[in-house]
Design an enzyme around this catalytic site. Sequence first.
Site, PDB file in Angstrom:
ATOM      1  N   VAL A 197       0.850  -1.181  -0.094  1.00  0.00           N
ATOM      2  CA  VAL A 197      -0.042  -0.080   0.087  1.00  0.00           C
ATOM      3  C   VAL A 197       0.967   1.216  -0.156  1.00  0.00           C
ATOM      4  O   VAL A 197       0.593   2.199  -0.738  1.00  0.00           O
ATOM      5  CB  VAL A 197      -1.101   0.093   0.943  1.00  0.00           C
ATOM      6  N   TYR A 198       2.050   1.113   0.806  1.00  0.00           N
ATOM      7  CA  TYR A 198       2.932   2.471   0.918  1.00  0.00           C
ATOM      8  C   TYR A 198       3.377   2.797  -0.502  1.00  0.00           C
ATOM      9  O   TYR A 198       3.247   3.848  -1.063  1.00  0.00           O
ATOM     10  CB  TYR A 198       4.021   1.967   1.844  1.00  0.00           C
TER      11      TYR A 198
END
Length: 259
Positions: free
Chosen positions: A152-153
Site C-alpha cells: 500500500v505504501y
Amino acid sequence: MNQLALVTGATSGIGRAFAERLAADGYDLIVTGRRQDRLDEFAAAHPDVDVRTVAADLATGHGVDTLAALCAAEPLTMLVNNAGVAHYMPLAELPADKARELVHVKVAAPTLLTRAAVGGMLDRGTGRIVNVAGMIAFSGPADKSVQPRRAVYAGSLAYLVALSQTLGAELDGTGVRVQVLCPGVVATEFHERQGLDLSAVPRMSAADVVTASLRGFELGEVVTAPGVEDTGLLDAVFRADLAAFGGQSPQLASRYRDR
C-alpha cells in the site's frame, strides 16, 4: 507581496527542512502537522518570519478539509505536500485503520490540497506544488526477496508520481509548476516510527533533499530524484511507460487467444 508557502508535515524531517529553507528565503509560512507543540516551537524559533501554525491530522476528513480551505483561500506561492506515514507490512497483515490512514495521508490529502490550491495559482499565473513521494514508487517490479513488504505504501507513492506527471502536462505553459520529489533513505524520524533501525545505513540529509527539490524546479524537472546521478535511468523508465501505453491495440494480444 511576500511569497507564501504551506507545508504539511512540517514538524520534522523533510517538512521541517522545507520550512527552514523557505523561511531563510523570506517566505511567509503556514506550517501544519499533528503536534501543536512542535509547530509552536518552530514559530517561536523564526520571529522574523510570518508563521501561522495549523494543527491538523490529514488522516481525517476534518483535517483535510481544514487545510483545503486554506489552500483555496490563501494566495499560495508554494504548496508542499509532505505529510507521511508508512505502516510497512504485508497487505494481509495491515489493519484496516492503518491502511485507511495511509491512503488518506498519501493519496487523498495531496490530491485534495492540490485541487484546492491550483485554481488560485492558475488565476495568479504562478505557483509551485511539491508532492513528496520516494524511490519506493519505482519498486513495484521487485520480487519477494525485497523487504520489508509494503504494497500500500509503494502504491501510494507510485500514485503521486503518476498524478504529478499528468498534472504537470495539464499545467504546461500556465506558470504553475508541479514536482514529485523522490528521495531514497533520508535521515529523519520517519523509519524510527516504524520500529526500523537504519542508523548503520548511509542516508541523505533532509536539507539535501530540499536543495534537490528547489534545484529541480530550476532544471525544469517534474520527477526529482535527489540520489539518482544518472537521469538517463529515469528517462528510460518514462520512455518504457509511454512505449507500453502507445503499444496497445483494440485487438486481443496473441498470447491471450485460444490455441
